[in-house]
Design a protein around this motif. Structure first.
Motif, PDB file in Angstrom:
ATOM      1  N   GLU A 102       0.901  -1.114   0.034  1.00  0.00           N
ATOM      2  CA  GLU A 102       0.422  -0.097   0.189  1.00  0.00           C
ATOM      3  C   GLU A 102       1.073   1.220  -0.102  1.00  0.00           C
ATOM      4  OE1 GLU A 102      -4.078   1.053   2.449  1.00  0.00           O
ATOM      5  OE2 GLU A 102      -3.362  -0.656   2.647  1.00  0.00           O
ATOM      6  N   GLU A 103       0.700   2.240  -0.534  1.00  0.00           N
ATOM      7  CA  GLU A 103       1.481   3.818  -0.787  1.00  0.00           C
ATOM      8  C   GLU A 103       2.350   3.658  -1.865  1.00  0.00           C
ATOM      9  OE1 GLU A 103      -0.011   6.360  -0.086  1.00  0.00           O
ATOM     10  OE2 GLU A 103      -1.725   4.838   1.322  1.00  0.00           O
ATOM     11  N   GLU A 104       3.015   2.626  -2.867  1.00  0.00           N
ATOM     12  CA  GLU A 104       3.980   2.205  -3.304  1.00  0.00           C
ATOM     13  C   GLU A 104       3.817   3.059  -4.482  1.00  0.00           C
ATOM     14  OE1 GLU A 104       6.423  -1.713  -1.963  1.00  0.00           O
ATOM     15  OE2 GLU A 104       5.120  -1.664  -3.959  1.00  0.00           O
ATOM     16  N   PRO A 105       4.336   3.886  -5.423  1.00  0.00           N
ATOM     17  CA  PRO A 105       3.277   3.951  -6.813  1.00  0.00           C
ATOM     18  C   PRO A 105       3.633   3.105  -7.858  1.00  0.00           C
ATOM     19  CG  PRO A 105       6.438   4.122  -6.056  1.00  0.00           C
ATOM     20  CD  PRO A 105       5.708   3.878  -5.541  1.00  0.00           C
ATOM     21  N   GLY A 106       2.744   2.492  -8.403  1.00  0.00           N
ATOM     22  CA  GLY A 106       2.227   1.464  -9.025  1.00  0.00           C
ATOM     23  C   GLY A 106       2.397   1.546 -10.574  1.00  0.00           C
ATOM     24  N   ILE A 148      -8.054  -9.142 -12.235  1.00  0.00           N
ATOM     25  CA  ILE A 148      -7.100  -8.447 -12.370  1.00  0.00           C
ATOM     26  C   ILE A 148      -6.645  -7.861 -10.610  1.00  0.00           C
ATOM     27  CG2 ILE A 148      -7.278  -8.291 -15.017  1.00  0.00           C
ATOM     28  CD1 ILE A 148      -8.922  -5.749 -14.548  1.00  0.00           C
ATOM     29  N   PHE A 149      -5.949  -7.027 -10.468  1.00  0.00           N
ATOM     30  CA  PHE A 149      -5.509  -6.208  -9.500  1.00  0.00           C
ATOM     31  C   PHE A 149      -5.204  -5.348  -9.996  1.00  0.00           C
ATOM     32  CE2 PHE A 149      -2.760  -9.399  -8.830  1.00  0.00           C
ATOM     33  CZ  PHE A 149      -1.446  -9.138  -8.512  1.00  0.00           C
ATOM     34  N   GLY A 150      -4.446  -3.890  -9.085  1.00  0.00           N
ATOM     35  CA  GLY A 150      -3.488  -3.191  -9.251  1.00  0.00           C
ATOM     36  C   GLY A 150      -3.818  -1.894 -10.369  1.00  0.00           C
ATOM     37  N   GLU A 151      -5.278  -2.207 -11.161  1.00  0.00           N
ATOM     38  CA  GLU A 151      -5.480  -1.453 -11.944  1.00  0.00           C
ATOM     39  C   GLU A 151      -6.045   0.418 -11.669  1.00  0.00           C
ATOM     40  OE1 GLU A 151      -8.930  -2.094  -9.585  1.00  0.00           O
ATOM     41  OE2 GLU A 151      -7.527  -3.673 -10.325  1.00  0.00           O
ATOM     42  N   ARG A 170      -0.680   3.231  -4.791  1.00  0.00           N
ATOM     43  CA  ARG A 170      -1.690   1.940  -4.687  1.00  0.00           C
ATOM     44  C   ARG A 170      -2.551   2.000  -3.480  1.00  0.00           C
ATOM     45  NH1 ARG A 170      -0.605  -1.155  -8.703  1.00  0.00           N
ATOM     46  NH2 ARG A 170       1.630  -1.482  -9.468  1.00  0.00           N
ATOM     47  N   SER A 171      -4.108   1.531  -3.965  1.00  0.00           N
ATOM     48  CA  SER A 171      -4.799   1.987  -2.553  1.00  0.00           C
ATOM     49  C   SER A 171      -4.709   0.596  -1.428  1.00  0.00           C
ATOM     50  CB  SER A 171      -6.170   1.939  -3.049  1.00  0.00           C
ATOM     51  OG  SER A 171      -6.233   1.193  -4.028  1.00  0.00           O
ATOM     52  N   ALA A 172      -3.587  -0.293  -1.826  1.00  0.00           N
ATOM     53  CA  ALA A 172      -3.814  -1.398  -1.318  1.00  0.00           C
ATOM     54  C   ALA A 172      -3.170  -2.090  -1.362  1.00  0.00           C
ATOM     55  CB  ALA A 172      -4.965  -2.458  -1.585  1.00  0.00           C
ATOM     56  N   ALA A 173      -2.516  -3.375  -0.758  1.00  0.00           N
ATOM     57  CA  ALA A 173      -1.160  -4.263  -1.017  1.00  0.00           C
ATOM     58  C   ALA A 173      -1.968  -5.150  -1.573  1.00  0.00           C
ATOM     59  CB  ALA A 173      -0.488  -4.367   0.974  1.00  0.00           C
TER      60      ALA A 173
END
Length: 124
Positions: A31-35, A63-66, A75-78
């Motif tokens: 969470e909070e990492e740039p994606g 899918i996830f991380g979209e 990132r809004s979650a891990a």
């Protein structure tokens, strides 16, 4: 979305999208990492987690991380592999190439976002 045909991974194979393998408990991102990529599960299962709570289990074809890919936000979650897992990373150029090849893919992503938003609204 359960009545959708399974995703044709050959589109991603032709484009050369990279596959990554994760062991159970291994982080995919925090969470909070740039994606700069979203992910599609080829095999295994991914837990999407925030503040220690599992929000969703993503299985084959999911899918996830979209969100980070679409809006360039953090990132809004891990995301963590719940079992031995293989994912394909889809960066923005790959996403655009897939959408050109299969426009329904964009609708699939938008449908997923709408479903998640509706679920969150019901929980409020």
């Amino acid at each position: 979305m359960s009545d959708e045909p399974p995703f044709d991974f050959s589109i991603l194979d032709r484009i050369g999208a990279p596959y990554r393998h994760f062991a159970p408990g291994e982080k995919i991102f925090l969470e909070e990492e740039p994606g700069d990529a979203m992910y599609m599960v080829r095999s295994g299962r991914v837990d999407v987690i925030t503040y220690g709570t599992v929000l969703e289990n993503i299985r084959t074809g999911g899918i996830f991380g979209e969100m980070a890919l679409i809006d360039d936000g953090p990132r809004s979650a891990a995301a963590m592999a719940a079992e031995p897992t293989e994912v394909v990373a889809i960066n923005k150029p790959t996403f655009l190439a897939v959408v050109r090849d299969d426009p329904q893919f964009a609708l699939r992503v938008m449908s997923l976002l709408a479903t998640r938003l509706r679920r969150m609204n019901k929980q409020l």
